[in-house]
Design a protein around this motif. Structure first.
Motif, PDB file in Angstrom:
ATOM      1  N   PRO A 112      -8.901  81.813  19.226  1.00 44.46           N
ATOM      2  CA  PRO A 112      -9.062  81.952  17.774  1.00 44.46           C
ATOM      3  C   PRO A 112      -7.736  81.722  17.032  1.00 44.46           C
ATOM      4  N   ILE A 113      -7.851  81.176  15.828  1.00 46.21           N
ATOM      5  CA  ILE A 113      -6.669  80.892  15.012  1.00 46.21           C
ATOM      6  C   ILE A 113      -6.215  82.204  14.377  1.00 46.21           C
ATOM      7  N   LYS A 114      -4.926  82.576  14.590  1.00 45.59           N
ATOM      8  CA  LYS A 114      -4.414  83.860  14.124  1.00 45.59           C
ATOM      9  C   LYS A 114      -3.196  83.713  13.210  1.00 45.59           C
ATOM     10  N   ALA A 115      -3.044  82.522  12.617  1.00 44.58           N
ATOM     11  CA  ALA A 115      -1.892  82.296  11.748  1.00 44.58           C
ATOM     12  C   ALA A 115      -2.306  81.453  10.549  1.00 44.58           C
ATOM     13  N   LEU A 116      -1.479  81.485   9.508  1.00 49.24           N
ATOM     14  CA  LEU A 116      -1.716  80.667   8.326  1.00 49.24           C
ATOM     15  C   LEU A 116      -1.290  79.238   8.620  1.00 49.24           C
ATOM     16  N   GLY A 117      -1.897  78.285   7.921  1.00 49.41           N
ATOM     17  CA  GLY A 117      -1.473  76.899   8.076  1.00 49.41           C
ATOM     18  C   GLY A 117      -2.643  75.935   8.198  1.00 49.41           C
ATOM     19  N   ASN A 118      -2.296  74.709   8.566  1.00 49.19           N
ATOM     20  CA  ASN A 118      -3.291  73.655   8.757  1.00 49.19           C
ATOM     21  C   ASN A 118      -3.477  73.412  10.256  1.00 49.19           C
ATOM     22  N   PHE A 119      -4.716  73.262  10.675  1.00 47.80           N
ATOM     23  CA  PHE A 119      -5.019  73.065  12.081  1.00 47.80           C
ATOM     24  C   PHE A 119      -6.048  71.953  12.237  1.00 47.80           C
ATOM     25  N   GLU A 120      -6.046  71.321  13.392  1.00 47.89           N
ATOM     26  CA  GLU A 120      -7.069  70.333  13.731  1.00 47.89           C
ATOM     27  C   GLU A 120      -7.743  70.805  15.009  1.00 47.89           C
ATOM     28  N   VAL A 121      -9.058  70.915  14.967  1.00 50.73           N
ATOM     29  CA  VAL A 121      -9.821  71.411  16.112  1.00 50.73           C
ATOM     30  C   VAL A 121     -10.786  70.322  16.558  1.00 50.73           C
ATOM     31  N   PRO A 122     -10.773  69.952  17.847  1.00 47.44           N
ATOM     32  CA  PRO A 122     -11.710  68.935  18.333  1.00 47.44           C
ATOM     33  C   PRO A 122     -13.120  69.494  18.513  1.00 47.44           C
ATOM     34  N   VAL A 123     -14.111  68.631  18.290  1.00 49.52           N
ATOM     35  CA  VAL A 123     -15.518  68.964  18.500  1.00 49.52           C
ATOM     36  C   VAL A 123     -16.086  67.922  19.454  1.00 49.52           C
ATOM     37  N   LYS A 124     -16.604  68.384  20.573  1.00 45.82           N
ATOM     38  CA  LYS A 124     -17.146  67.485  21.590  1.00 45.82           C
ATOM     39  C   LYS A 124     -18.608  67.197  21.273  1.00 45.82           C
ATOM     40  N   LEU A 125     -18.917  65.945  20.944  1.00 43.83           N
ATOM     41  CA  LEU A 125     -20.273  65.542  20.605  1.00 43.83           C
ATOM     42  C   LEU A 125     -20.906  64.809  21.786  1.00 43.83           C
ATOM     43  N   GLN A 126     -22.148  64.371  21.610  1.00 39.66           N
ATOM     44  CA  GLN A 126     -22.839  63.648  22.677  1.00 39.66           C
ATOM     45  C   GLN A 126     -22.165  62.323  22.978  1.00 39.66           C
ATOM     46  N   ALA A 127     -22.449  61.790  24.145  1.00 42.32           N
ATOM     47  CA  ALA A 127     -21.987  60.469  24.581  1.00 42.32           C
ATOM     48  C   ALA A 127     -20.462  60.375  24.615  1.00 42.32           C
ATOM     49  N   GLY A 128     -19.782  61.480  24.801  1.00 46.07           N
ATOM     50  CA  GLY A 128     -18.328  61.470  24.944  1.00 46.07           C
ATOM     51  C   GLY A 128     -17.562  61.266  23.650  1.00 46.07           C
ATOM     52  N   VAL A 129     -18.220  61.358  22.515  1.00 46.44           N
ATOM     53  CA  VAL A 129     -17.562  61.185  21.218  1.00 46.44           C
ATOM     54  C   VAL A 129     -16.918  62.507  20.819  1.00 46.44           C
ATOM     55  N   ILE A 130     -15.655  62.429  20.386  1.00 48.42           N
ATOM     56  CA  ILE A 130     -14.934  63.630  19.978  1.00 48.42           C
ATOM     57  C   ILE A 130     -14.512  63.486  18.515  1.00 48.42           C
ATOM     58  N   ALA A 131     -14.939  64.449  17.692  1.00 50.34           N
ATOM     59  CA  ALA A 131     -14.569  64.483  16.275  1.00 50.34           C
ATOM     60  C   ALA A 131     -13.489  65.541  16.086  1.00 50.34           C
ATOM     61  N   THR A 132     -12.788  65.488  14.963  1.00 52.24           N
ATOM     62  CA  THR A 132     -11.732  66.446  14.668  1.00 52.24           C
ATOM     63  C   THR A 132     -12.000  67.113  13.327  1.00 52.24           C
ATOM     64  N   ILE A 133     -12.014  68.449  13.324  1.00 49.90           N
ATOM     65  CA  ILE A 133     -12.211  69.201  12.093  1.00 49.90           C
ATOM     66  C   ILE A 133     -10.849  69.598  11.551  1.00 49.90           C
ATOM     67  N   LYS A 134     -10.651  69.413  10.241  1.00 46.88           N
ATOM     68  CA  LYS A 134      -9.418  69.863   9.602  1.00 46.88           C
ATOM     69  C   LYS A 134      -9.661  71.259   9.054  1.00 46.88           C
ATOM     70  N   ILE A 135      -8.797  72.195   9.444  1.00 50.19           N
ATOM     71  CA  ILE A 135      -8.968  73.590   9.037  1.00 50.19           C
ATOM     72  C   ILE A 135      -7.706  74.042   8.317  1.00 50.19           C
ATOM     73  N   THR A 136      -7.890  74.668   7.158  1.00 52.16           N
ATOM     74  CA  THR A 136      -6.782  75.226   6.403  1.00 52.16           C
ATOM     75  C   THR A 136      -6.997  76.725   6.295  1.00 52.16           C
ATOM     76  N   VAL A 137      -5.975  77.493   6.680  1.00 54.69           N
ATOM     77  CA  VAL A 137      -6.047  78.947   6.601  1.00 54.69           C
ATOM     78  C   VAL A 137      -5.002  79.399   5.580  1.00 54.69           C
TER      79      VAL A 137
END
Length: 148
Positions: free
Chosen positions: A119-144
């Protein structure tokens, strides 16, 4: 004798492989055990047809995953949590919260596919990968940010 494997056989091949073995091995062990079928023209054509069907299905899954990836990457998730003076959160941002934010934005993703190591426990900007079907990986931009 040429055969088509219907199961994985160590040292011989994997499912769908066309291999050449001794006739006795095929007749006495592989074919009666359902591990292989004889590679006649009918069975070879059937194997090729199944491979084409799987290939089309994988293409459709890949296209759907690419569309979902575009939707996910267009969203930026912002979280406001209480934080200490040194920038550490009094709680954390978990995959459940990320899933909820994505659902609010109209993107349905299973939280188990969100590859958040811890879990994210600090302030800032983070990028978290999401594993989708067929080996496709997306990236979520998270701002805390710190809550007022």
């Amino acid at each position: 004798m040429n055969i088509i494997l219907t199961e994985n056989v160590e040292g011989l091949g994997t499912i769908g492989d066309l291999v050449k073995v001794k006739p006795g091995y095929a007749r006495n062990y592989l074919i009666p055990g359902g591990i292989a079928v004889e590679a006649n023209t009918r069975n070879v054509k059937q194997l090729e047809h199944q491979k084409r069907q799987l290939e089309r299905k994988m293409q459709k899954l890949t296209q759907a995953a690419e569309l979902l990836k575009q939707k996910i990457e267009a969203v930026t998730c912002s979280f406001a949590h209480r934080a200490g003076e040194d920038g550490k959160l009094f709680g954390s941002v978990t995959s459940m919260e990320i899933e909820a934010k994505l659902a609010e934005a109209g993107v349905e993703v299973d939280r188990k596919k969100i590859q958040l190591v811890e879990p994210i426990k600090a302030l800032g900007n983070f990028e978290v990968p999401v594993k989708l079907q067929a080996g496709v990986i997306a990236t979520i931009k998270i701002t805390v940010v710190a809550a007022e």
